[in-house]
Design a protein around this motif. Sequence first.
Motif, PDB file in Angstrom:
ATOM      1  N   GLY A  48      15.810  73.452  34.913  1.00 53.04           N
ATOM      2  CA  GLY A  48      17.412  74.132  34.734  1.00 53.04           C
ATOM      3  C   GLY A  48      17.399  73.208  32.670  1.00 53.04           C
ATOM      4  O   GLY A  48      16.538  72.857  32.680  1.00 53.04           O
ATOM      5  N   MET A  85      23.488  63.540  46.943  1.00 55.56           N
ATOM      6  CA  MET A  85      22.721  64.123  46.028  1.00 55.56           C
ATOM      7  C   MET A  85      21.527  64.749  46.593  1.00 55.56           C
ATOM      8  O   MET A  85      20.436  63.991  46.935  1.00 55.56           O
ATOM      9  CB  MET A  85      22.592  63.632  44.346  1.00 55.56           C
ATOM     10  CG  MET A  85      22.710  64.664  43.683  1.00 55.56           C
ATOM     11  SD  MET A  85      21.642  63.998  42.237  1.00 55.56           S
ATOM     12  CE  MET A  85      23.266  63.169  41.328  1.00 55.56           C
ATOM     13  N   ASN A 130      15.764  68.519  38.325  1.00 54.39           N
ATOM     14  CA  ASN A 130      16.402  67.909  38.172  1.00 54.39           C
ATOM     15  C   ASN A 130      16.795  67.602  36.785  1.00 54.39           C
ATOM     16  O   ASN A 130      17.088  66.573  36.933  1.00 54.39           O
ATOM     17  CB  ASN A 130      17.215  66.386  39.136  1.00 54.39           C
ATOM     18  CG  ASN A 130      16.634  67.899  40.845  1.00 54.39           C
ATOM     19  OD1 ASN A 130      17.066  68.718  40.986  1.00 54.39           O
ATOM     20  ND2 ASN A 130      15.765  67.111  41.398  1.00 54.39           N
ATOM     21  N   ASP A 166      15.626  63.228  38.532  1.00 53.93           N
ATOM     22  CA  ASP A 166      16.177  61.853  39.374  1.00 53.93           C
ATOM     23  C   ASP A 166      16.538  60.160  39.175  1.00 53.93           C
ATOM     24  O   ASP A 166      15.042  60.213  40.242  1.00 53.93           O
ATOM     25  CB  ASP A 166      16.944  62.810  40.587  1.00 53.93           C
ATOM     26  CG  ASP A 166      17.849  63.887  40.618  1.00 53.93           C
ATOM     27  OD1 ASP A 166      18.815  64.058  39.584  1.00 53.93           O
ATOM     28  OD2 ASP A 166      18.430  64.621  41.064  1.00 53.93           O
ATOM     29  N   ASP A 210      17.323  69.699  44.508  1.00 53.52           N
ATOM     30  CA  ASP A 210      17.807  71.037  43.899  1.00 53.52           C
ATOM     31  C   ASP A 210      17.562  71.900  43.165  1.00 53.52           C
ATOM     32  O   ASP A 210      17.063  73.233  44.087  1.00 53.52           O
ATOM     33  CB  ASP A 210      19.326  70.339  42.713  1.00 53.52           C
ATOM     34  CG  ASP A 210      20.182  70.358  43.790  1.00 53.52           C
ATOM     35  OD1 ASP A 210      20.251  69.535  44.886  1.00 53.52           O
ATOM     36  OD2 ASP A 210      21.845  69.377  43.050  1.00 53.52           O
ATOM     37  N   SER A 211      16.585  71.259  42.092  1.00 55.34           N
ATOM     38  CA  SER A 211      15.932  72.384  41.135  1.00 55.34           C
ATOM     39  C   SER A 211      14.385  72.554  42.219  1.00 55.34           C
ATOM     40  O   SER A 211      14.307  73.467  41.987  1.00 55.34           O
ATOM     41  CB  SER A 211      15.574  72.132  39.997  1.00 55.34           C
ATOM     42  OG  SER A 211      15.054  71.065  39.855  1.00 55.34           O
ATOM     43  N   ASP A 227      10.085  64.520  39.135  1.00 54.30           N
ATOM     44  CA  ASP A 227      11.557  64.389  39.294  1.00 54.30           C
ATOM     45  C   ASP A 227      12.500  63.571  38.374  1.00 54.30           C
ATOM     46  O   ASP A 227      12.189  62.270  38.661  1.00 54.30           O
ATOM     47  CB  ASP A 227      11.996  64.398  41.079  1.00 54.30           C
ATOM     48  CG  ASP A 227      13.269  64.307  41.772  1.00 54.30           C
ATOM     49  OD1 ASP A 227      14.299  64.816  40.694  1.00 54.30           O
ATOM     50  OD2 ASP A 227      14.055  64.260  42.871  1.00 54.30           O
ATOM     51  N   ARG A 240      19.456  68.176  35.193  1.00 56.68           N
ATOM     52  CA  ARG A 240      20.618  68.232  35.374  1.00 56.68           C
ATOM     53  C   ARG A 240      21.396  67.760  33.881  1.00 56.68           C
ATOM     54  O   ARG A 240      22.322  66.872  33.389  1.00 56.68           O
ATOM     55  CB  ARG A 240      21.269  66.901  35.864  1.00 56.68           C
ATOM     56  CG  ARG A 240      20.526  66.897  37.400  1.00 56.68           C
ATOM     57  CD  ARG A 240      21.111  66.033  38.306  1.00 56.68           C
ATOM     58  NE  ARG A 240      20.617  66.010  39.364  1.00 56.68           N
ATOM     59  CZ  ARG A 240      20.848  66.384  40.485  1.00 56.68           C
ATOM     60  NH1 ARG A 240      22.097  67.949  40.423  1.00 56.68           N
ATOM     61  NH2 ARG A 240      20.289  66.754  41.710  1.00 56.68           N
ATOM     62  N   ARG A 287      19.841  65.657  31.151  1.00 55.71           N
ATOM     63  CA  ARG A 287      20.633  64.501  31.092  1.00 55.71           C
ATOM     64  C   ARG A 287      19.634  64.688  28.666  1.00 55.71           C
ATOM     65  O   ARG A 287      18.886  65.412  28.868  1.00 55.71           O
ATOM     66  CB  ARG A 287      19.305  63.783  31.502  1.00 55.71           C
ATOM     67  CG  ARG A 287      20.372  62.946  32.302  1.00 55.71           C
ATOM     68  CD  ARG A 287      19.321  61.904  33.323  1.00 55.71           C
ATOM     69  NE  ARG A 287      18.934  62.864  34.035  1.00 55.71           N
ATOM     70  CZ  ARG A 287      19.277  62.538  34.795  1.00 55.71           C
ATOM     71  NH1 ARG A 287      19.405  62.288  36.109  1.00 55.71           N
ATOM     72  NH2 ARG A 287      17.957  63.517  36.181  1.00 55.71           N
TER      73      ARG A 287
END
Lengths: 455, 246
Positions: free
Chosen positions: B71, B1, B49, B24, B5-6, B22, B51, B53
């Motif tokens: 995100g 991963m 990230n 993650d 990403d973001s 981060d 994500r 959650r």
Amino acid sequence: MSSPHGSAGDNPTGRPEYGGMRESPLWDRYTIEEIQAKAQLGRYRISGFSLHRRIPRLDDLVFLPAAMTRLPLEGYRESCETKTVLGARHGCAKPIELSVPVYITSMSFGALSWNAKAALGRAASAIGTCTCTGEGGMLAEEREESSLLVYQMTPSRYMLDLEHLRRADAIEVAMGQGAKPGTGGLLPGAKVADRVAEMRTLPKGIDQRSAVRHPDFLGADDMEVKLEELRIATDNQVPIFVKMPATRVREDVKMAAKAGADVIVVDGMEGATGASPEFLLDHTGIPTVAAVATAREALEEMGLYGEVNLVVSGGIGSGADAAKALALGADAVAIGTAALIALNCNAPIYQDDYARLGTAPGFCHHCHTGLCPVGITTQEPDLVARLDIQAAADRVENFINAMVLEMTLMAKACGKSNVHNLESEDLRALTIEAAAMAHVPLAGTDWIPGREARR
Amino acid sequence: MNRSDSAVRTWPGVPADAVHLDADGLDAREFNRKLQELAQVHDLLAVDNPRARHNLGIGLETGAAHIHFLGSVGYYCGGFNAGAEITVHGNAGWGLGEAMAAGQITVRGSTAWSAGAGMRGGTIVITGDAGPRTGIAMKGGNILVAGTVGFMSGFMAHQGKLVALGGAGDALGASMYEGRIFVAGPVAGLGADAIERDLDGVDLEELRRDLAQAGLAWPAQPLHKIEAEGRLWYFDKHDARIWRNI
Ligand SMILES: Cc1cc2nc3c(=O)[nH]c(=O)nc-3n(C[C@H](O)[C@H](O)[C@H](O)COP(=O)(O)O)c2cc1C
Ligand code: SF4
């Protein structure tokens, strides 16, 4: 139905006769009065206190103390441990450490007066046990008086924010109560006085009927996320209790344990209330004696008994009741009505004021009126002043001490040096119903109705 | 991963000097602890990230930084907020900003059920649509929604203000105690005891100020004001004297 052999057969109800009149066992005076009251009201009756019918109780169990095959401890000489720790499951920094396995249950400020709240807090602190806010938010006096205070989060979320959450020594997520499972709280307008209204963000004087479903979770999975949120918000300092009414106990206890409760509080159908639709008191939930054994077994089936703590409430009125609850599997009991009675509820004082409510000491269940003659369940300053905080706290402290003495004496008679070592093997039932519900043998037999004999 | 990403995207409205965290590899507890630590020292944070959650940005206190989530976020983002400013650059799950007492949460996207549940103060701005039961049990503060709110929004609200500029689902404002709902656009239906009342000058002034502050445009369609009629406040009054004594 008349019998030629005298009066016994004339009275098949077995009830006393009144000047030759016979009362219908079906449509007795109680039932008639009930219907006629509803015919006037156009709705169900509302009442405080507890149920109005006989049900199987912890009272229907007896202990088997040591005799020949077991050795007792010296009841008046040897010591017996009562310390109780609740909520260590998730490693929070401060599990609740109680000096005794008895604490004061959730009763809201609003249902109770400020003096009653303060007195209960003071008594609990003197004993070394905890008390609980109930649904109406955290009363300043109560926080001050209580060295250990459990903060209740109900669906209505009165006064709930970070500041108050962080003042709590434990959080109790309320999923209902034994008096009225499946129904939200009720606080008649007479008790929604200035301070109560402010703490609950309500218009003053309205009849508050609070929510029963939580606003932001519905099932086990989102509840798990929710409980984790509470842990994060409190930096995992304090344990999380989940309180539920005793209905589908086996399934509900498992769900609460899965969702991550540290402590599960199961409130039997005897559980009292400040105000409830009256018929709910009598027709909902299962008795405490049935709830305890089932809750313990549910945890055992998950392999979590001992890890998730179990607290039981509803009709606990003595050290004997409490000892039986512990023997059946509870880690602690919570008391409501018994503590109120120790405060002065139904005490034979201010009898004219009981009469004004149409009742008398020994019969009062009029908490819902807001006119409690002894200052416990009222917001009227003149009535509240009748409850002297220190004297009331002393009585509650004495009563809990008496309960604990009964518990330790019983434990020692059963040969246990720790009240938590009492076990259901120490119990027998006096009735078939209690045997079936508590999952203990009927006295003098090996028979547990619904189970195979265990020897 | 990909760790960031973001971070590789540019996020409009997120200043370049924001300190990044981060999400993650951190569980919710670790994440929140780190976030709280950073919020003590920095004014401007950006979380990479998230994500979607759950439980991100819980229990942030007064004076905390402005936090950008780059995100979507899951359940209970900004729960128990006590003063932080949070912007979600994405959508949010259930219970956004529940039990919030102060601060502001802006969602540049849509929210699921029960945004602002039980909130006591502060402001929630949602630029997309809000799900069912938005503002349920709210006790203060403002919820401003550019789009629609789902069914049973404002259910059992005590106080506070809920504004929906793109219409509302069924049972709007059911069983409110007090508080105000303003809605423009189609309303599927009003809930129990909800009643439409005329907007007054104070309402209009407040709304102009709130929408301007939130950067939301004044609606093209007329605004309606929904309040509690108060019929559920009491058991039938005629029997009050009787039920006091039974
Ligand atoms: C006056 C009064 C107020 C109560 N308020 C609450 C409450 O706010 N929240 C709650 O979960 N239970 C409430 N209860 C129920 C108690 O917490 C508890 O479940 C019950 O009283 C236990 O039974 P017992 O009274 O037989 O000991 C209340 C009970 C009484 C008597
Ligand atoms: S004495 Fe007070 S607390 Fe006791 S039942 Fe009557 S009204 Fe309720």
